[in-house]
Design an enzyme around this catalytic site. Sequence first.
Site, PDB file in Angstrom:
ATOM      1  CB  ILE A  14      -1.053  -0.010   1.241  1.00 51.76           C
ATOM      2  CG1 ILE A  14      -2.150   1.139   0.950  1.00 51.76           C
ATOM      3  CG2 ILE A  14      -0.171   0.291   2.476  1.00 51.76           C
ATOM      4  CD1 ILE A  14      -2.994   0.846   0.033  1.00 51.76           C
ATOM      5  CE  LYS A  91      -7.953  -0.321   4.103  1.00 46.52           C
ATOM      6  NZ  LYS A  91      -7.883  -1.837   4.068  1.00 46.52           N
ATOM      7  CG  ASP A 169      -6.775  -4.886   5.425  1.00 46.51           C
ATOM      8  OD1 ASP A 169      -6.443  -4.012   6.267  1.00 46.51           O
ATOM      9  OD2 ASP A 169      -6.634  -4.770   4.209  1.00 46.51           O
TER      10      ASP A 169
END
Length: 308
Positions: A14, A91, A169
């Site tokens: 990410i 997140k 997730d």
Amino acid sequence: MATIRLAVIGLGKIARDQHLPAIAGDEGFVLAATVSPDNAGVTGVPHFASLDNLFAAGPAIDAVALCTPPQVRFDLARAALDRGLHVLLEKPPGATLGEVAALVAAAEASGSSLFTAWHSRYAAGVEPARAWLAARRIDRVRIVWREDVRVWHPGQDWIWQPGGLGVFDPGINALSIVTRILPRPLLLQDALLSFPANRAAPIAAELTLQDTAGTPVVMDLDFRQTGPQSWDIVVETDSGTLTLSSGGAVLALPGQSRHDADREYPALYRHFAELIAAGRSDVDVAPLRLVADAFLCGRRVEVAPFVD
């Protein structure tokens, strides 16, 4: 405002796919350092094996973006806040609600900005959807969030460990959208969580929710989908059906549709810079609270082992 000297902590998929390009494209930030014990870093940018090493010998920084797995994020965020640094939390913002509450207190004590970065809320269709729904009666909502874990989380064992959330997730992205676009809070009614026999986090989940006015919301999550992926939210109203697809990038309203370019992470960093300039924090735990409620009250079933 002066350019914000930023360190990215954690250089997994990410960070490389989204954070680094967004930072490079934002004149308000400069990538001052990277931190990862398992990665060589970015060419031309000082790199450190630990945050302590960065603090001891690295360049001066103003803020950090925490892109690590959630299980190790609290100590890193707390150390940054205690030094007066601003903190962006990828997140989910923590492994527990208690961790996030403690970070809020630490940010207030240090005067730093703390940002729970729910990136899916910045997808192109989300704010127009919120505005359209505000003037309408909502009758029911269906969420289908199905993807192939081998494509999106290859070899990421942390996601299957306690605190890693499993299928939640990606599923928490959908929850971050619906808690933004729906006008009333959501409450969990029931959850069925499917755990692989060899894993500590679910590979699929079915949630039944309702808002505080009793509007039904159902959610279908699955990590086992191959082929085309499904990231869809369908809202039936008294004025027709609203559909958000492609994770919120595509909005279809009765008689019209729109699809804008991906802008989630550039928008995240613009907002982070605005928070720092204003001396504010932006912390929302509503999506994480719903996931916690699902783990607390959900029924667990065992399914076939998962082998990556």
